[in-house]
Every structure is written in structure tokens, then in C-alpha cells.
Write a protein that holds these residues in place. Sequence first.
Motif: not given
Length: 317
Positions: A171, A241, A206
Amino acid sequence: MPTTTSSVAWDDFRLIKAIAEARSLPAAAELIGLNHSTVFRRLGQIEESLGTRLFERHRSGYVPTPAGEEMAVLAERLETDIAGFTRRLAGREILPAGELRVTTNDTLLVELLTPLFATFMRQCPEIKLDVLLGNQALNLSKRDADVAIRATDNPPENLIGRRAAQIGWALYGRSVDFPDSTPQAEESLRDRPWISLGDQFGAFKVVQHVQKIVPAERVVYKINTVLGLTEAVEAGIGIGYLPCFIADKRPALHRLGPPQAGYAADLWLLTHPDLRHSPRVRLFLDFMAQELAKLRPLMEGSPAGREDTEAPSPAEA
């Protein structure tokens, strides 16, 4: 007269060369391991096929005509070339050459592969790369490409290759928005504006994670390219991300937490089984696997990879 379909085989050249050297049919037959009658018959067939005499028959022996002399000289040259080829092959001196078609996506090309391609081409100047960009799977069976470099957890079953590395995701936000280098708890960031890949990337772990933990109204920006996603975080649109090998090289970005092992994607070097022994393909795959192995810390987002970015930097097939 010879016809347009007349052809002379290598064995015919050998026979003419042997007669020119030995000056007699029995001696020539012994040189090439045939009997006298076979040499006599083959000489007649070759002269008939070419429509010209290759030897004058004298008491002193067989003397080449100008055509026979030229054929014998050519046979000598061919024999030398063949012997040289055999030596080079035995010594592995033959260098692969020709065009190699490689497919990958823009993110990998721009952020990772271009310097490696440049090094490969300096080392193998006889190979030309034809790079095809796109996220869609090209048909390697039909030679749309020779090699595919893809980040995927499920490489196509009809291809073979090797897993070169894992691509870590973490992140990130803008450095100016997070001057404190202390890692941030994800829960404390849920009310911030978020950025994500679009729903068409829903198979990415993700993306699934963001959909699960971030309220839909907080995802203010979606985009269908990783490069665009990185630019958006760097522009301050929100946090998101990103692949570590991209974001860790940008001083304007700050990692908010460690790479998440569950979101890593495998980087594969793939080819079709029929191409695995092609010298060009084999050389390229071996080179890329070796060079990508050196970059694993960067791609995985390990501390060693981050240190390297802070300093000046120049399945088994």
C-alpha cells in the motif's frame, strides 16, 4: 542438353572431386568407398544430366575439362565449409540469429524489461527483438509470439516456462501526505480516498482485497492500467496498492505497510513446447531468468531491494 529440372547432389560433387584428384576411376572409387562400376555409371549420369563432359579420357588418366575443374573446385570449397560448420557446432560457436517475437504488457516493459532487453541485444547482436504489447494472451501455437512474459497465477496449460520471480504489492501514498515513516495500520486508512484497478481486474487478489475492506464510496478512482494507477497515487488522488518494483523507485511515493504475501503475483517466462529447443528462444529465456533473478529483491519489495533503489544504479522449461 540439361533440363531445367536437372540437379546435382552433394555426393555427385564428391565423386567428381575424387576423380579429379585420383585421375582414375578405380582410385577414385577407393577414395569414396564405392566400386569401380558404380563410379563409372554415376559419372555418365552426371555428365548426361549436366549436358557436358567433365573429363577427357587420356592414356595418362582422367583429365578434368574446364567444367569438371570448376565442379571439383566448388566441391573442395563445399567440403571446407562443411568441415568448418561441423567444428563450430562441436565447439558451440554457432550464435543464434534472427527475429524473436516477445509479448508482454506496458508496465513490465517500461518499469522492468527494457534495460534487460538492451543488455541482451548488446550481447546477442544477431538477434532482433519484436516486442508486442498487450495484456491479452497471444496464440504462441500460431507464432503470434515466441515468448510471453506475464504476471499471472495461472499460466496457460498449453505453454511451458519458468517462474522467474514474484511481484510484491504494498500500500502506497504520497510522501508529502505521510511525512512520518511509521507504517500505517490499514484500518486507520479506510476513510481516505482510495484508488484501485478496475473491475475487469477482479481476478487479481489485491483488487479483491480492496473491494472487501474499503467502502465502495471511498474508492474514488479506478483505472485499467498499473502505470496509470501509479501515476494517480503519485498525483495525490488517493492511496492504493502498487507493485513494489514500480513504487519503490519513486521518491514521491511512501510505502504505508509491508508487502502483502497473499497478493503477490508470479512473473512467468513462457513459450510453446515446440519452441523450447530453438536456440534463440533458449538463449533468451536463460538470459532473462538469470537477470530477473538479480532483481528479485526489488520485485518482491524486500528491504534489500529498497536499498538498491536509493543508490545510483546503472516451471521449468
